[in-house]
Design an enzyme around this catalytic site. Structure first.
Site, PDB file in Angstrom:
ATOM      1  N   LYS A 201       0.839  -1.198   0.000  1.00 61.68           N
ATOM      2  CA  LYS A 201       0.000   0.000   0.000  1.00 61.68           C
ATOM      3  C   LYS A 201       0.878   1.253   0.000  1.00 61.68           C
ATOM      4  CE  LYS A 201      -4.143  -1.869   2.210  1.00 61.68           C
ATOM      5  NZ  LYS A 201      -5.093  -1.730   3.326  1.00 61.68           N
ATOM      6  N   HIS A 295       2.606  -3.565   7.619  1.00 64.17           N
ATOM      7  CA  HIS A 295       1.708  -2.668   8.340  1.00 64.17           C
ATOM      8  C   HIS A 295       2.456  -1.417   8.779  1.00 64.17           C
ATOM      9  CE1 HIS A 295      -1.222  -6.123   9.582  1.00 64.17           C
ATOM     10  NE2 HIS A 295      -1.453  -5.680   8.368  1.00 64.17           N
TER      11      HIS A 295
END
Length: 323
Positions: A201, A295
């Site tokens: 991401k 993350h």
């Protein structure tokens, strides 16, 4: 308050398209921003597009879309939208839709095309705190054996059997997001060290150990079935050697879930949940798992510690005489 306008016009809208002038003015600059500046994946941009499309047709049916576009909206309109949308979407999907719409509003606020945020102060339904779903190690073994079972029964071509197994082995063995899996090229792999260099991401790069079993399957597929293995060639391909899509991965997974008699609602992302949970169950450090998953925040990874504790409590309740 508009009375469920989407339901009354949904059949007509299914055949219609948003006017090109609306897309050019309100959507395309935002989509370019997401892709070129924020480096969002096509998968994420597609979800934002769906949220905008649903929002536009609701406004159109309610008589709220005017030549002013997003500028003419106020919080009362948005409260009506949220109330009506709860009849069509789960709370989680609605939160995701509104999150995308808020990003769109923020984009146009920063460019002074609109002067106020119509979503400001608009409440959303509460989300239940649920633990991520995952498969046990035994269930994963059953799932991953599916392609081999079909191959032994001559119910599938060897190419598809090894391709499908490779897809699932990489989702589980490397903890890849499905968007990362379908974007994986041979130039992103170090087969000697068993490492994949992926873009997650926000175009953030990370190194993912592939795992011995997944690496073995990958090498076999490359050797026996891959036609093109240059740096920019996709790892996961169709029989015609085109890049596999996210939808195709979701479809093949459901086939093997059914074969293994596992819940069909298990998504490719749930294999990533299983990857993280099994690592923590085996004693892996939380910070390491955070890095492997890509993350940004440790809190995102910590939910898997709750899963592990819940699993321990379940085992205790079943096994201890005084539980």
């Amino acid at each position: 308050m508009p009375q469920n306008p989407k339901t009354e016009t949904e059949h007509a809208e299914a055949e219609a398209e948003i006017p090109s002038a609306v897309l050019a003015r309100w959507w395309m600059p935002f989509a370019d921003f997401l892709g070129k500046e924020r480096h969002y994946s096509p998968y994420t941009i597609r979800n934002y597009a769906r949220a905008f499309e649903d929002f536009y047709w609701w406004l159109h049916a309610a008589g709220l879309w005017t030549e002013d576009g997003l500028e003419g909206l106020d919080p009362r309109d948005m409260r009506d939208f949220v109330i009506e949308a709860q009849h069509r979407y789960s709370a989680r999907t609605l939160h995701n839709h509104v999150s995308g719409l808020r990003s769109l509003i923020k984009f146009w606020l920063s460019r002074e095309r609109i002067r106020r945020d119509p979503f400001l102060g608009v409440p959303l339904p509460k989300l239940e705190k649920t633990l991520p779903k995952f498969l046990t190690e035994d269930q994963m073994k059953r799932l991953l054996l599916g392609p081999q079972r079909l191959l032994e029964n001559e119910a599938i071509e060897p190419f598809l059997a090894w391709r499908d197994r490779l897809a699932m082995e990489l989702l589980y063995g490397a903890g890849l997001r499905v968007s990362e899996l379908v974007s994986l090229n041979y130039g992103m792999l170090n087969l000697n060290d068993g490492i994949a260099r992926v873009l997650g991401k926000g175009r953030k790069e990370r190194l993912c150990p592939i795992g011995k079993v997944a690496l073995t399957v990958l090498k076999k597929f490359r050797r026996d079935f891959a036609r093109f293995t240059g740096p920019s060639d996709p790892v996961l391909v169709t029989p015609e050697h085109a890049r596999v899509s996210v939808a195709q991965v979701e479809k093949l997974l459901k086939r093997y879930l059914a074969l293994a008699e596992l819940p069909l609602e298990i998504s490719p992302h749930k294999l990533r949940h299983s990857y993280a949970t099994h690592l923590l169950n085996a004693g892996a450090d939380l910070r390491l798992v955070q890095e492997l998953l890509g993350h940004a925040e440790l809190a995102t990874t910590q939910v898997y510690t709750h899963v592990s504790v819940a699993r321990l409590q379940e085992i205790y309740a079943k096994a201890h005489p005084r539980s």
